[in-house]
Design a protein around this motif. Structure first.
Motif, PDB file in Angstrom:
ATOM      1  N   SER A 276       0.848  -1.197   0.000  1.00  0.00           N
ATOM      2  CA  SER A 276       0.000   0.000   0.000  1.00  0.00           C
ATOM      3  C   SER A 276       0.886   1.249   0.000  1.00  0.00           C
ATOM      4  O   SER A 276       2.009   1.231   0.489  1.00  0.00           O
ATOM      5  CB  SER A 276      -0.932   0.009   1.215  1.00  0.00           C
ATOM      6  N   GLU A 277       0.359   2.320  -0.544  1.00  0.00           N
ATOM      7  CA  GLU A 277       1.112   3.568  -0.620  1.00  0.00           C
ATOM      8  C   GLU A 277       0.560   4.664   0.263  1.00  0.00           C
ATOM      9  O   GLU A 277       1.262   5.605   0.600  1.00  0.00           O
ATOM     10  CB  GLU A 277       1.156   4.059  -2.067  1.00  0.00           C
ATOM     11  N   ARG A 278      -0.725   4.611   0.622  1.00  0.00           N
ATOM     12  CA  ARG A 278      -1.323   5.714   1.373  1.00  0.00           C
ATOM     13  C   ARG A 278      -2.159   5.270   2.564  1.00  0.00           C
ATOM     14  O   ARG A 278      -2.855   6.095   3.155  1.00  0.00           O
ATOM     15  CB  ARG A 278      -2.180   6.560   0.435  1.00  0.00           C
ATOM     16  N   VAL A 279      -2.088   4.005   2.944  1.00  0.00           N
ATOM     17  CA  VAL A 279      -2.893   3.563   4.078  1.00  0.00           C
ATOM     18  C   VAL A 279      -2.158   2.482   4.868  1.00  0.00           C
ATOM     19  O   VAL A 279      -1.399   1.690   4.298  1.00  0.00           O
ATOM     20  CB  VAL A 279      -4.282   3.042   3.624  1.00  0.00           C
ATOM     21  N   TRP A 280      -2.326   2.540   6.176  1.00  0.00           N
ATOM     22  CA  TRP A 280      -1.872   1.492   7.091  1.00  0.00           C
ATOM     23  C   TRP A 280      -3.102   1.080   7.874  1.00  0.00           C
ATOM     24  O   TRP A 280      -3.901   1.932   8.296  1.00  0.00           O
ATOM     25  CB  TRP A 280      -0.815   2.024   8.050  1.00  0.00           C
TER      26      TRP A 280
ATOM     27  N   ALA B 197       0.686  11.128  10.463  1.00  0.00           N
ATOM     28  CA  ALA B 197      -0.464  10.340  10.014  1.00  0.00           C
ATOM     29  C   ALA B 197      -1.742  10.714  10.759  1.00  0.00           C
ATOM     30  O   ALA B 197      -1.738  10.897  11.975  1.00  0.00           O
ATOM     31  CB  ALA B 197      -0.194   8.854  10.204  1.00  0.00           C
TER      32      ALA B 197
ATOM     33  N   SER C 217      -3.299   7.280   7.611  1.00  0.00           N
ATOM     34  CA  SER C 217      -3.041   7.873   6.299  1.00  0.00           C
ATOM     35  C   SER C 217      -1.569   7.777   5.919  1.00  0.00           C
ATOM     36  O   SER C 217      -1.001   8.713   5.372  1.00  0.00           O
ATOM     37  CB  SER C 217      -3.494   9.339   6.296  1.00  0.00           C
ATOM     38  N   SER C 218      -0.959   6.658   6.205  1.00  0.00           N
ATOM     39  CA  SER C 218       0.441   6.406   5.880  1.00  0.00           C
ATOM     40  C   SER C 218       0.574   4.918   5.612  1.00  0.00           C
ATOM     41  O   SER C 218      -0.170   4.130   6.187  1.00  0.00           O
ATOM     42  CB  SER C 218       1.327   6.785   7.075  1.00  0.00           C
ATOM     43  N   GLN C 219       1.479   4.529   4.769  1.00  0.00           N
ATOM     44  CA  GLN C 219       1.668   3.097   4.536  1.00  0.00           C
ATOM     45  C   GLN C 219       2.517   2.457   5.624  1.00  0.00           C
ATOM     46  O   GLN C 219       2.699   1.254   5.649  1.00  0.00           O
ATOM     47  CB  GLN C 219       2.263   2.829   3.148  1.00  0.00           C
TER      48      GLN C 219
END
Length: 148
Positions: free
Chosen positions: A44-48, A68, A125-127
């Motif tokens: 993923s690039e924009r979610v954890w 985040a 909002s971070s990978q």
């Protein structure tokens, strides 16, 4: 760096089974953090996304999640989310089905005053699972340490 498939309409979905969640992530005292969706696990690039477990009668350490934004969904238990508003301690008491939003860089902790484990699902909002552990926010300050 994650490679983008040239055909976005046919990129594969990823299935992460609950029993396969990884505890190989930054931890905070008093809680167990499990990672499900991240740059490391699925690219993923924009979610954890993951979950945390807090045992009964336990508090987590104070921490924040850097830049985040964090969204929390309460699955079970009655966790209390604690943060400071000026000099005041604010306690947000929750129950299953509730949501909490934690803005970037806001120091907080989770408490579980109940008799059952508290489980929450977290999306950021971070990978990466950004976690910055802090000294106690409400500990008395030694005036000799001010300004250091």
């Amino acid at each position: 760096m994650t490679q983008h498939p040239t055909d976005h309409w046919h990129a594969p979905l990823r299935h992460i089974k609950g029993k396969e969640l990884s505890g190989d992530t930054r931890q905070t005292s008093g809680m167990t953090r499990l990672e499900a969706v991240s740059g490391r696990t699925v690219g993923s690039e924009r979610v954890w996304m993951g979950q945390t477990h807090v045992a009964p009668a336990t508090n987590s350490g104070d921490h924040h999640h850097g830049e985040a934004e964090t969204a929390i969904y309460v699955v079970s238990g009655h966790p209390v989310f604690v943060f400071a508003e000026g000099d005041a301690e604010v306690r947000v008491e929750t129950e299953p089905g509730d949501y909490i939003f934690v803005p970037p860089f806001v120091p907080h902790r989770e408490e579980n005053p109940g008799t059952e484990e508290a489980v929450v699902v977290i999306a950021r909002s971070s990978q990466e699972g950004i976690v910055v552990n802090l000294p106690s926010l409400w500990a008395p300050v030694d005036e000799g340490d001010v300004g250091r």
